[in-house]
Every structure is written in structure tokens, then in C-alpha cells.
Design a protein around this motif. Sequence first.
Motif, PDB file in Angstrom:
ATOM      1  N   SER A 158       0.811  -1.221   0.000  1.00 41.59           N
ATOM      2  CA  SER A 158       0.000   0.000   0.000  1.00 41.59           C
ATOM      3  C   SER A 158       0.844   1.272   0.000  1.00 41.59           C
ATOM      4  O   SER A 158       0.375   2.327  -0.410  1.00 41.59           O
ATOM      5  CB  SER A 158      -0.952   0.000   1.197  1.00 41.59           C
ATOM      6  N   CYS A 175       1.467   1.720  -3.775  1.00 38.68           N
ATOM      7  CA  CYS A 175       0.280   1.839  -4.624  1.00 38.68           C
ATOM      8  C   CYS A 175      -0.118   3.301  -4.799  1.00 38.68           C
ATOM      9  O   CYS A 175      -0.227   4.044  -3.824  1.00 38.68           O
ATOM     10  CB  CYS A 175      -0.882   1.062  -3.998  1.00 38.68           C
ATOM     11  N   GLY A 204      -2.922   4.070  -6.485  1.00 40.70           N
ATOM     12  CA  GLY A 204      -4.380   4.100  -6.643  1.00 40.70           C
ATOM     13  C   GLY A 204      -4.862   4.309  -8.064  1.00 40.70           C
ATOM     14  O   GLY A 204      -5.933   4.886  -8.272  1.00 40.70           O
ATOM     15  N   CYS A 205      -4.116   3.820  -9.048  1.00 36.89           N
ATOM     16  CA  CYS A 205      -4.493   4.080 -10.446  1.00 36.89           C
ATOM     17  C   CYS A 205      -5.672   3.239 -10.907  1.00 36.89           C
ATOM     18  O   CYS A 205      -6.253   3.497 -11.944  1.00 36.89           O
ATOM     19  CB  CYS A 205      -3.305   3.841 -11.362  1.00 36.89           C
ATOM     20  N   ASN A 206      -6.004   2.179 -10.163  1.00 33.80           N
ATOM     21  CA  ASN A 206      -7.179   1.350 -10.468  1.00 33.80           C
ATOM     22  C   ASN A 206      -6.958   0.368 -11.626  1.00 33.80           C
ATOM     23  O   ASN A 206      -7.855  -0.376 -11.996  1.00 33.80           O
ATOM     24  CB  ASN A 206      -8.388   2.242 -10.791  1.00 33.80           C
ATOM     25  N   MET A 215     -10.701  -1.254  -4.693  1.00 28.79           N
ATOM     26  CA  MET A 215     -10.019  -0.086  -4.140  1.00 28.79           C
ATOM     27  C   MET A 215     -10.621   0.229  -2.775  1.00 28.79           C
ATOM     28  O   MET A 215     -11.845   0.295  -2.627  1.00 28.79           O
ATOM     29  CB  MET A 215     -10.199   1.129  -5.054  1.00 28.79           C
ATOM     30  N   GLN A 216      -9.759   0.387  -1.794  1.00 26.73           N
ATOM     31  CA  GLN A 216     -10.220   0.748  -0.456  1.00 26.73           C
ATOM     32  C   GLN A 216      -9.372   1.912   0.045  1.00 26.73           C
ATOM     33  O   GLN A 216      -8.153   1.780   0.161  1.00 26.73           O
ATOM     34  CB  GLN A 216     -10.118  -0.456   0.483  1.00 26.73           C
ATOM     35  N   LYS A 217     -10.038   3.035   0.287  1.00 30.36           N
ATOM     36  CA  LYS A 217      -9.371   4.264   0.711  1.00 30.36           C
ATOM     37  C   LYS A 217      -8.242   4.635  -0.244  1.00 30.36           C
ATOM     38  O   LYS A 217      -7.131   4.998   0.162  1.00 30.36           O
ATOM     39  CB  LYS A 217      -8.828   4.128   2.143  1.00 30.36           C
ATOM     40  N   GLY A 218      -8.497   4.458  -1.552  1.00 35.07           N
ATOM     41  CA  GLY A 218      -7.534   4.882  -2.560  1.00 35.07           C
ATOM     42  C   GLY A 218      -6.406   3.904  -2.819  1.00 35.07           C
ATOM     43  O   GLY A 218      -5.487   4.209  -3.581  1.00 35.07           O
ATOM     44  N   LYS A 219      -6.443   2.732  -2.196  1.00 34.49           N
ATOM     45  CA  LYS A 219      -5.393   1.733  -2.388  1.00 34.49           C
ATOM     46  C   LYS A 219      -6.021   0.410  -2.851  1.00 34.49           C
ATOM     47  O   LYS A 219      -7.116   0.054  -2.417  1.00 34.49           O
ATOM     48  CB  LYS A 219      -4.627   1.476  -1.081  1.00 34.49           C
ATOM     49  N   ALA A 220      -5.278  -0.314  -3.701  1.00 27.58           N
ATOM     50  CA  ALA A 220      -5.768  -1.601  -4.167  1.00 27.58           C
ATOM     51  C   ALA A 220      -5.638  -2.644  -3.054  1.00 27.58           C
ATOM     52  O   ALA A 220      -4.646  -2.667  -2.331  1.00 27.58           O
ATOM     53  CB  ALA A 220      -4.970  -2.035  -5.391  1.00 27.58           C
TER      54      ALA A 220
END
Length: 174
Positions: free
Chosen positions: A117, A120, A122-124, A137-142
Amino acid sequence: MRKNIIGIALIVLVFVTALFAVEEAAVEVLEYQGSLMQVSGIWFLNTGTGMFGLELGTLANTEGVAPELAAGDTIKVKGTMLNAVLQVTELCKAEMVYLPIVEEEKTSDYTGYQVNSKKCIGCNLCVKNCPVGAISMQKGKAVIDVTKCIQCGICANGSGKTWKGCPVGAIDKK
Ligand code: SF4
Ligand code: SF4
């Protein structure tokens, strides 16, 4: 009527294409060389043609030694740009390479693909490319759902086609 439908379809196509173009640009790994500057405790890189902030995190070489940085040093950096700040994933000074320290995140005996994390961005993209929908995605993190993951490695290593795996190397097998 038919012309209107075709026109709307074209507009939607252009819009979707533009969205994907923006997303790809956002995760591009960039490389720069320049001179370090420090303003109010924040590092900046002056490339000679522009200047931007650096998010260095915690870096170390293969022996675990952190870089000694000073204003005026010439360095090379790789990373991804986020809000005009380069999120550094590699720093090279005087031929020595420094990488982010990856802290052990294992909290169980699970041995499979996991997301770091801290790396990461957070690009999805891994979410879209996982063939079984095991990443969310959880709180902007994979986050990988280990109950769904089939250990194919596509999120980390790519699919052999256009998808080359996590662009910042945030997914690895533990
Ligand atoms: S793990 Fe990698 S590909 Fe997935 S969201 Fe984070 S940075 Fe993007
Ligand atoms: S290893 Fe395969 S199944 Fe597991 S999260 Fe990555 S892409 Fe999805």
C-alpha cells in the motif's frame, strides 16, 4: 434520427477514449535528471527546463543505506507525477541506486500476491485487469481478496498483451 444516434455514439466514443488517455498519462513512469533544491524542507528537482517537487519517502541502496542528499546534488529520478509532485520510485546519485524500502506487511501465513500500500498510487488499473474481480479499491489503495485470487499473477506481471502489470511495482508475490 439515425444521424443523431450516430452523432451521439461518436461523442460517447471520443469521451471514453479521452478518459482512457488521461488515465494512461496519469500512471506513466517518468525519468528526469537535474539539480536538487530544498525550499522549506521540501525537495525540488530543477531539470533546467522546469522544476517540481519530489516525494522521496524512505529510500535505501542494496545495503540499506539511505542517500545523503544536499542542495546542488545532481541526481536521476524515476517515478509517477501526482499533483505536480514526482512520487519517486528510484533515485540514482553518483551511480548508486536507491529504491523505496518495502516493509514487510504480512500479518498471516498467506503466501500469494499482495499489494504494498505504500507504493500503490491508486491508479485502479489492476482492478480492471484482474480476470476474476479479486481486487478492489479501499481508501484509494488496491486490496486483493485472497478468497477470490487464483494466483495468476496478471496484476503484478501483466497479461502478455498491452497490460504490463502494476506500473509502479506495488504488487508482488510473498
Ligand atoms: S496496485 Fe498498482 S496497478 Fe493496482 S491500483 Fe495500485 S498502483 Fe495501480
Ligand atoms: S494474481 Fe490474478 S487473480 Fe489474483 S489478484 Fe492478481 S490478477 Fe487477480
